[in-house]
Design a protein around this motif. Sequence first.
Motif, PDB file in Angstrom:
ATOM      1  N   GLN A 127      29.480  47.627  36.430  1.00 29.28           N
ATOM      2  CA  GLN A 127      28.811  48.862  36.041  1.00 29.28           C
ATOM      3  C   GLN A 127      28.612  48.873  34.524  1.00 29.28           C
ATOM      4  N   PRO A 128      27.611  49.612  34.037  1.00 23.88           N
ATOM      5  CA  PRO A 128      27.336  49.622  32.594  1.00 23.88           C
ATOM      6  C   PRO A 128      28.475  50.198  31.745  1.00 23.88           C
ATOM      7  N   ASN A 129      29.384  50.960  32.355  1.00 19.00           N
ATOM      8  CA  ASN A 129      30.512  51.522  31.607  1.00 19.00           C
ATOM      9  C   ASN A 129      31.673  50.538  31.485  1.00 19.00           C
ATOM     10  N   LYS A 130      31.390  49.251  31.702  1.00 21.21           N
ATOM     11  CA  LYS A 130      32.325  48.143  31.512  1.00 21.21           C
ATOM     12  C   LYS A 130      33.503  48.139  32.486  1.00 21.21           C
ATOM     13  N   ILE A 131      33.287  48.625  33.678  1.00 23.94           N
ATOM     14  CA  ILE A 131      34.285  48.497  34.740  1.00 23.94           C
ATOM     15  C   ILE A 131      33.583  47.961  35.979  1.00 23.94           C
ATOM     16  N   ILE A 132      34.380  47.518  36.945  1.00 22.61           N
ATOM     17  CA  ILE A 132      33.782  47.041  38.192  1.00 22.61           C
ATOM     18  C   ILE A 132      33.951  48.112  39.263  1.00 22.61           C
ATOM     19  N   ALA A 133      33.082  48.088  40.246  1.00 30.44           N
ATOM     20  CA  ALA A 133      33.098  49.101  41.298  1.00 30.44           C
ATOM     21  C   ALA A 133      34.278  48.915  42.251  1.00 30.44           C
ATOM     22  N   ASN A 134      34.766  47.678  42.402  1.00 35.42           N
ATOM     23  CA  ASN A 134      35.912  47.435  43.270  1.00 35.42           C
ATOM     24  C   ASN A 134      37.153  48.013  42.598  1.00 35.42           C
ATOM     25  N   ASN A 135      37.884  48.851  43.282  1.00 32.25           N
ATOM     26  CA  ASN A 135      38.977  49.610  42.664  1.00 32.25           C
ATOM     27  C   ASN A 135      40.087  48.750  42.086  1.00 32.25           C
ATOM     28  N   ASP A 136      40.488  47.714  42.791  1.00 34.78           N
ATOM     29  CA  ASP A 136      41.661  46.949  42.378  1.00 34.78           C
ATOM     30  C   ASP A 136      41.347  45.751  41.500  1.00 34.78           C
ATOM     31  N   GLY A 137      40.174  45.227  41.598  1.00 36.25           N
ATOM     32  CA  GLY A 137      39.844  43.963  40.963  1.00 36.25           C
ATOM     33  C   GLY A 137      39.628  42.912  42.043  1.00 36.25           C
ATOM     34  N   VAL A 138      39.163  41.743  41.645  1.00 34.63           N
ATOM     35  CA  VAL A 138      38.809  40.704  42.614  1.00 34.63           C
ATOM     36  C   VAL A 138      39.328  39.357  42.127  1.00 34.63           C
ATOM     37  N   ILE A 139      39.736  38.523  43.085  1.00 29.95           N
ATOM     38  CA  ILE A 139      40.186  37.159  42.785  1.00 29.95           C
ATOM     39  C   ILE A 139      39.346  36.168  43.586  1.00 29.95           C
ATOM     40  N   TYR A 140      38.783  35.183  42.873  1.00 32.53           N
ATOM     41  CA  TYR A 140      38.106  34.053  43.505  1.00 32.53           C
ATOM     42  C   TYR A 140      39.096  32.890  43.482  1.00 32.53           C
ATOM     43  N   THR A 141      39.500  32.386  44.652  1.00 29.63           N
ATOM     44  CA  THR A 141      40.399  31.240  44.736  1.00 29.63           C
ATOM     45  C   THR A 141      39.578  30.025  45.152  1.00 29.63           C
ATOM     46  N   ILE A 142      39.591  28.983  44.327  1.00 27.75           N
ATOM     47  CA  ILE A 142      38.763  27.797  44.557  1.00 27.75           C
ATOM     48  C   ILE A 142      39.656  26.620  44.924  1.00 27.75           C
ATOM     49  N   CYS A 143      39.324  25.948  46.030  1.00 26.37           N
ATOM     50  CA  CYS A 143      40.059  24.771  46.508  1.00 26.37           C
ATOM     51  C   CYS A 143      39.061  23.667  46.840  1.00 26.37           C
ATOM     52  N   ASP A 144      39.552  22.441  46.914  1.00 29.04           N
ATOM     53  CA  ASP A 144      38.720  21.299  47.293  1.00 29.04           C
ATOM     54  C   ASP A 144      38.979  20.972  48.758  1.00 29.04           C
ATOM     55  N   THR A 145      37.912  20.771  49.536  1.00 27.58           N
ATOM     56  CA  THR A 145      38.070  20.516  50.964  1.00 27.58           C
ATOM     57  C   THR A 145      38.527  19.093  51.256  1.00 27.58           C
ATOM     58  N   ASN A 146      38.339  18.151  50.314  1.00 24.42           N
ATOM     59  CA  ASN A 146      38.661  16.744  50.565  1.00 24.42           C
ATOM     60  C   ASN A 146      40.054  16.338  50.122  1.00 24.42           C
ATOM     61  N   SER A 147      40.793  17.222  49.484  1.00 20.33           N
ATOM     62  CA  SER A 147      42.081  16.821  48.945  1.00 20.33           C
ATOM     63  C   SER A 147      43.093  17.940  49.109  1.00 20.33           C
ATOM     64  N   SER A 148      44.300  17.577  49.509  1.00 17.58           N
ATOM     65  CA  SER A 148      45.374  18.571  49.606  1.00 17.58           C
ATOM     66  C   SER A 148      46.280  18.504  48.384  1.00 17.58           C
ATOM     67  N   ASN A 149      46.037  17.561  47.477  1.00 17.53           N
ATOM     68  CA  ASN A 149      46.899  17.374  46.313  1.00 17.53           C
ATOM     69  C   ASN A 149      46.409  18.089  45.060  1.00 17.53           C
ATOM     70  N   GLU A 150      45.209  18.689  45.119  1.00 14.87           N
ATOM     71  CA  GLU A 150      44.664  19.277  43.907  1.00 14.87           C
ATOM     72  C   GLU A 150      45.327  20.615  43.612  1.00 14.87           C
ATOM     73  N   THR A 151      45.155  21.067  42.399  1.00 10.78           N
ATOM     74  CA  THR A 151      45.673  22.360  41.982  1.00 10.78           C
ATOM     75  C   THR A 151      44.562  23.386  42.144  1.00 10.78           C
ATOM     76  N   PRO A 152      44.758  24.412  42.980  1.00  9.90           N
ATOM     77  CA  PRO A 152      43.722  25.437  43.117  1.00  9.90           C
ATOM     78  C   PRO A 152      43.584  26.239  41.825  1.00  9.90           C
ATOM     79  N   ARG A 153      42.423  26.797  41.623  1.00 13.19           N
ATOM     80  CA  ARG A 153      42.180  27.641  40.446  1.00 13.19           C
ATOM     81  C   ARG A 153      41.758  29.019  40.939  1.00 13.19           C
ATOM     82  N   GLN A 154      42.103  30.014  40.144  1.00 13.68           N
ATOM     83  CA  GLN A 154      41.716  31.386  40.459  1.00 13.68           C
ATOM     84  C   GLN A 154      40.956  31.981  39.286  1.00 13.68           C
ATOM     85  N   VAL A 155      39.822  32.587  39.608  1.00 19.44           N
ATOM     86  CA  VAL A 155      39.070  33.357  38.631  1.00 19.44           C
ATOM     87  C   VAL A 155      39.267  34.813  39.027  1.00 19.44           C
ATOM     88  N   SER A 156      39.837  35.588  38.135  1.00 23.06           N
ATOM     89  CA  SER A 156      40.128  36.985  38.471  1.00 23.06           C
ATOM     90  C   SER A 156      39.388  37.939  37.546  1.00 23.06           C
TER      91      SER A 156
END
Length: 171
Positions: A127-156
């Motif tokens: 929103q233009p008032n520098k907040i997001i509409a989702n009340n709590d916030g959001v987390i994007y968790t990124i993983c690789d489908t070809n490897s179980s040894n990688e370190t996942p990353r989160q964009v919050s």
Amino acid sequence: MSASLNNRPLKLHATSSGFTLIELMVTIAVLAIIVSIAAPSISTQLANQRVKSTASVIESALKEAKAESIIKRQNIAVIYNSTSTPRTVTLQNGGSTLITYNINSQNTVAVTTMGASPVNVTTVTFQPNKIIANNDGVIYTICDTNSSNETPRQVSINRIANISTINSGSC
């Protein structure tokens, strides 16, 4: 005056003939062992790089949406589409698409709300008032489908639209 090959001593002639088959086989075996040790490390490194790249694309899309929301003084929605090929993150203003980012097809992205009971979401609205509409916030968790040894990353993104990336989460 040049010395001919026949005039050299027999012992010197025999020792300068090259590598034996056994020496070559031992060298190849050592190289094979070194490659077999290094191969898993290289594949994990590539998986981590793919995850890092996808996290960077998502972070860029979110920062772009935040800036566009403030500049245009309108709500800007960031929509993650996991069903399209390739997967995309799209910035929309009302119903019109501003920009679309492609996500690496070898990565999976889980988008959930922050808080005690996370809920899957596909849209984050700045929103233009520098907040997001989702009340709590959001987390994007990124993983690789070809490897179980990688370190996942989160964009919050927290409630006041601060965007951060960390090495965390589970796949």
